[in-house]
Write an enzyme that holds these catalytic residues in place. Structure first.
Site, PDB file in Angstrom:
ATOM      1  N   LYS A 102      77.362  -1.684   2.648  1.00  0.00           N
ATOM      2  CA  LYS A 102      76.241  -0.750   2.769  1.00  0.00           C
ATOM      3  C   LYS A 102      76.663   0.507   3.550  1.00  0.00           C
ATOM      4  O   LYS A 102      76.423   1.622   3.097  1.00  0.00           O
ATOM      5  CB  LYS A 102      75.043  -1.409   3.483  1.00  0.00           C
ATOM      6  CG  LYS A 102      74.541  -2.672   2.809  1.00  0.00           C
ATOM      7  CD  LYS A 102      73.356  -3.279   3.544  1.00  0.00           C
ATOM      8  CE  LYS A 102      73.671  -3.766   4.943  1.00  0.00           C
ATOM      9  NZ  LYS A 102      74.471  -5.014   4.989  1.00  0.00           N
ATOM     10  N   ARG A 107      65.190  -5.337   6.918  1.00  0.00           N
ATOM     11  CA  ARG A 107      65.911  -6.612   6.919  1.00  0.00           C
ATOM     12  C   ARG A 107      64.974  -7.812   6.969  1.00  0.00           C
ATOM     13  O   ARG A 107      65.443  -8.938   6.991  1.00  0.00           O
ATOM     14  CB  ARG A 107      66.840  -6.655   8.120  1.00  0.00           C
ATOM     15  CG  ARG A 107      68.310  -6.396   7.754  1.00  0.00           C
ATOM     16  CD  ARG A 107      69.094  -6.392   9.038  1.00  0.00           C
ATOM     17  NE  ARG A 107      70.475  -6.686   8.891  1.00  0.00           N
ATOM     18  CZ  ARG A 107      71.451  -5.776   8.900  1.00  0.00           C
ATOM     19  NH1 ARG A 107      71.171  -4.506   8.941  1.00  0.00           N
ATOM     20  NH2 ARG A 107      72.697  -6.171   8.857  1.00  0.00           N
ATOM     21  N   ARG A 157      87.739  -6.406   9.538  1.00  0.00           N
ATOM     22  CA  ARG A 157      87.213  -5.266  10.293  1.00  0.00           C
ATOM     23  C   ARG A 157      87.236  -5.562  11.790  1.00  0.00           C
ATOM     24  O   ARG A 157      87.521  -4.688  12.604  1.00  0.00           O
ATOM     25  CB  ARG A 157      85.787  -4.936   9.843  1.00  0.00           C
ATOM     26  CG  ARG A 157      85.214  -3.735  10.576  1.00  0.00           C
ATOM     27  CD  ARG A 157      83.881  -3.293  10.037  1.00  0.00           C
ATOM     28  NE  ARG A 157      82.829  -4.243  10.361  1.00  0.00           N
ATOM     29  CZ  ARG A 157      81.576  -4.143   9.926  1.00  0.00           C
ATOM     30  NH1 ARG A 157      81.232  -3.146   9.138  1.00  0.00           N
ATOM     31  NH2 ARG A 157      80.664  -5.037  10.270  1.00  0.00           N
ATOM     32  N   ARG A 164      83.926  -4.526  17.521  1.00  0.00           N
ATOM     33  CA  ARG A 164      82.527  -4.965  17.491  1.00  0.00           C
ATOM     34  C   ARG A 164      82.418  -6.410  17.932  1.00  0.00           C
ATOM     35  O   ARG A 164      83.133  -7.273  17.441  1.00  0.00           O
ATOM     36  CB  ARG A 164      81.954  -4.791  16.073  1.00  0.00           C
ATOM     37  CG  ARG A 164      81.359  -3.423  15.870  1.00  0.00           C
ATOM     38  CD  ARG A 164      80.891  -3.205  14.463  1.00  0.00           C
ATOM     39  NE  ARG A 164      79.885  -4.161  14.024  1.00  0.00           N
ATOM     40  CZ  ARG A 164      79.150  -4.002  12.929  1.00  0.00           C
ATOM     41  NH1 ARG A 164      79.314  -2.909  12.193  1.00  0.00           N
ATOM     42  NH2 ARG A 164      78.271  -4.901  12.574  1.00  0.00           N
ATOM     43  N   ARG A 176      75.365 -14.465  11.114  1.00  0.00           N
ATOM     44  CA  ARG A 176      74.718 -13.272  10.520  1.00  0.00           C
ATOM     45  C   ARG A 176      74.405 -13.520   9.051  1.00  0.00           C
ATOM     46  O   ARG A 176      73.353 -13.117   8.555  1.00  0.00           O
ATOM     47  CB  ARG A 176      75.624 -12.048  10.672  1.00  0.00           C
ATOM     48  CG  ARG A 176      75.677 -11.537  12.100  1.00  0.00           C
ATOM     49  CD  ARG A 176      76.853 -10.624  12.340  1.00  0.00           C
ATOM     50  NE  ARG A 176      76.834  -9.449  11.508  1.00  0.00           N
ATOM     51  CZ  ARG A 176      77.881  -8.657  11.327  1.00  0.00           C
ATOM     52  NH1 ARG A 176      79.036  -8.934  11.920  1.00  0.00           N
ATOM     53  NH2 ARG A 176      77.790  -7.592  10.558  1.00  0.00           N
TER      54      ARG A 176
HETATM   55  P1  B4P Z   1      80.358  -2.292   5.791  1.00  0.00           P
HETATM   56  O1  B4P Z   1      80.076  -1.233   4.778  1.00  0.00           O
HETATM   57  O2  B4P Z   1      80.576  -1.819   7.181  1.00  0.00           O
HETATM   58  O3  B4P Z   1      79.236  -3.411   5.854  1.00  0.00           O
HETATM   59  P2  B4P Z   1      77.690  -3.333   6.115  1.00  0.00           P
HETATM   60  O4  B4P Z   1      77.109  -4.118   5.001  1.00  0.00           O
HETATM   61  O5  B4P Z   1      77.198  -1.935   6.287  1.00  0.00           O
HETATM   62  O6  B4P Z   1      77.504  -3.893   7.565  1.00  0.00           O
HETATM   63  P3  B4P Z   1      76.814  -4.916   8.540  1.00  0.00           P
HETATM   64  O7  B4P Z   1      75.749  -5.710   7.869  1.00  0.00           O
HETATM   65  O8  B4P Z   1      77.962  -5.604   9.139  1.00  0.00           O
HETATM   66  O9  B4P Z   1      76.193  -4.170   9.759  1.00  0.00           O
HETATM   67  P4  B4P Z   1      74.934  -3.549  10.421  1.00  0.00           P
HETATM   68  O10 B4P Z   1      75.539  -2.512  11.237  1.00  0.00           O
HETATM   69  O11 B4P Z   1      73.885  -3.132   9.437  1.00  0.00           O
HETATM   70  O12 B4P Z   1      81.590  -3.091   5.246  1.00  0.00           O
HETATM   71  C1  B4P Z   1      82.215  -4.127   5.959  1.00  0.00           C
HETATM   72  C2  B4P Z   1      83.734  -4.075   5.770  1.00  0.00           C
HETATM   73  O13 B4P Z   1      84.084  -4.243   4.398  1.00  0.00           O
HETATM   74  C3  B4P Z   1      84.351  -2.746   6.197  1.00  0.00           C
HETATM   75  O14 B4P Z   1      85.505  -3.007   6.932  1.00  0.00           O
HETATM   76  C4  B4P Z   1      84.702  -2.042   4.881  1.00  0.00           C
HETATM   77  O15 B4P Z   1      85.839  -1.238   4.983  1.00  0.00           O
HETATM   78  C5  B4P Z   1      84.947  -3.220   3.939  1.00  0.00           C
HETATM   79  N1  B4P Z   1      84.568  -2.911   2.562  1.00  0.00           N
HETATM   80  C6  B4P Z   1      83.424  -2.297   2.161  1.00  0.00           C
HETATM   81  N2  B4P Z   1      83.407  -2.198   0.810  1.00  0.00           N
HETATM   82  C7  B4P Z   1      84.573  -2.782   0.352  1.00  0.00           C
HETATM   83  C8  B4P Z   1      85.145  -2.984  -0.961  1.00  0.00           C
HETATM   84  N3  B4P Z   1      84.516  -2.581  -2.068  1.00  0.00           N
HETATM   85  N4  B4P Z   1      86.329  -3.625  -1.042  1.00  0.00           N
HETATM   86  C9  B4P Z   1      86.970  -4.038   0.085  1.00  0.00           C
HETATM   87  N5  B4P Z   1      86.491  -3.862   1.340  1.00  0.00           N
HETATM   88  C10 B4P Z   1      85.312  -3.237   1.476  1.00  0.00           C
HETATM   89  O16 B4P Z   1      74.250  -4.709  11.321  1.00  0.00           O
HETATM   90  C11 B4P Z   1      74.809  -5.232  12.509  1.00  0.00           C
HETATM   91  C12 B4P Z   1      73.770  -6.015  13.344  1.00  0.00           C
HETATM   92  O17 B4P Z   1      72.735  -5.116  13.842  1.00  0.00           O
HETATM   93  C13 B4P Z   1      72.965  -7.102  12.635  1.00  0.00           C
HETATM   94  O18 B4P Z   1      73.654  -8.351  12.599  1.00  0.00           O
HETATM   95  C14 B4P Z   1      71.655  -7.175  13.497  1.00  0.00           C
HETATM   96  O19 B4P Z   1      71.823  -7.935  14.666  1.00  0.00           O
HETATM   97  C15 B4P Z   1      71.434  -5.734  13.906  1.00  0.00           C
HETATM   98  N6  B4P Z   1      70.522  -5.030  12.979  1.00  0.00           N
HETATM   99  C16 B4P Z   1      70.849  -3.950  12.201  1.00  0.00           C
HETATM  100  N7  B4P Z   1      69.792  -3.543  11.481  1.00  0.00           N
HETATM  101  C17 B4P Z   1      68.751  -4.382  11.800  1.00  0.00           C
HETATM  102  C18 B4P Z   1      67.394  -4.487  11.365  1.00  0.00           C
HETATM  103  N8  B4P Z   1      66.896  -3.637  10.433  1.00  0.00           N
HETATM  104  N9  B4P Z   1      66.618  -5.465  11.883  1.00  0.00           N
HETATM  105  C19 B4P Z   1      67.081  -6.310  12.807  1.00  0.00           C
HETATM  106  N10 B4P Z   1      68.376  -6.278  13.260  1.00  0.00           N
HETATM  107  C20 B4P Z   1      69.205  -5.319  12.766  1.00  0.00           C
END
Ligand code: B4P
Length: 193
Positions: free
Chosen positions: A14, A89, A128, A134, A145
């Site tokens: 995302k 979420r 990552r 992190r 998670r």
């Molecule tokens: P990302 O792109 O970073 O993953 P994400 O889905 O955005 O992140 P995440 O769910 O971890 O975090 P968030 O900050 O929202 O990709 C991950 C990795 O994969 C990267 O290293 C990237 O390079 C690699 N990658 C991506 N695409 C790829 C591909 N096609 N091929 C290969 N590699 C690839 O949430 C963190 C925490 O914050 C949650 O656990 C929660 O505690 C809190 N939180 C956030 N929003 C909340 C909400 N709305 N409500 C309640 N808690 C919340």
């Protein structure tokens, strides 16, 4: 105005895809993960509260996150549209967002859901974690998670599917191929700026 939700489990890409989309379409990015990490980093009262949940892989309480989003939307009345990344979420967050946007005479237009097998999610996030610093990118917390996602977040897809706004996409292709797939859907609503 065009409002997009990028949806999917932790590590589905995302954040990665939001960066590309916001550059191409000049949308405003709202990532609740980034906003919460910023609060934690600055040691604010909200950040201290959020850290307790984030470090354990739990979702932060709805009221904390919803309040944060509302003020972020108000900061950008000039926006071409918003990308919501990592929000909503829970079903309660989705209902609150719908109301908030309705109050501003707009709505969510499209929800793109990135579908990635669980083993690939864990591999990506562990990798990552080797460089991100992190506190939630270690295998034990990552597993929690993902469990939270299936328990509380997956239902959000059903909420928007019932409104005819959900598109499921394969999220385990390369970053470039995934981006191309996403843009095909977005272009039906908004052309790159
Ligand atoms: P990302 O792109 O970073 O993953 P994400 O889905 O955005 O992140 P995440 O769910 O971890 O975090 P968030 O900050 O929202 O990709 C991950 C990795 O994969 C990267 O290293 C990237 O390079 C690699 N990658 C991506 N695409 C790829 C591909 N096609 N091929 C290969 N590699 C690839 O949430 C963190 C925490 O914050 C949650 O656990 C929660 O505690 C809190 N939180 C956030 N929003 C909340 C909400 N709305 N409500 C309640 N808690 C919340």
């Amino acid at each position: 105005m065009f409002n997009l939700i990028l949806f999917g489990p932790p590590g589905s890409g995302k954040g990665t895809q939001s960066e590309n989309i916001l550059k191409a379409y000049k949308l405003v990015h709202i990532s609740t993960g980034d906003l919460l990490r910023d609060e934690v980093g600055r040691g604010t009262p909200l950040g201290k509260e959020a850290k307790k949940y984030m470090d354990q892989g739990f979702l932060v309480p709805d009221e904390v996150v919803i309040g944060m989003i509302s003020s972020k939307i108000d900061e950008r009345p000039d926006a071409r549209g918003f990308i919501f990344d990592g929000f909503p979420r829970t079903k309660a967050q989705a209902e609150a967002l719908d109301k908030l946007l309705e109050f501003k005479n707009t709505q969510i237009h499209l929800v793109l859901s990135l579908e990635v097998p669980e083993a690939e999610l864990i591999t990506r996030l562990v990798k990552r974690g080797e460089t991100s610093g992190r506190s939630d990118d270690n295998e034990e917390v990552i597993t929690k998670r993902i469990k939270e996602y299936y328990a509380k977040t997956e239902a959000v897809a059903g909420h928007y599917d019932a409104q005819g706004k959900l598109e499921r996409m394969k999220g385990d292709n390369s970053i470039e191929d995934t981006f191309r797939q996403l843009t095909k859907e977005i272009d039906k609503y908004l052309l790159p700026a």
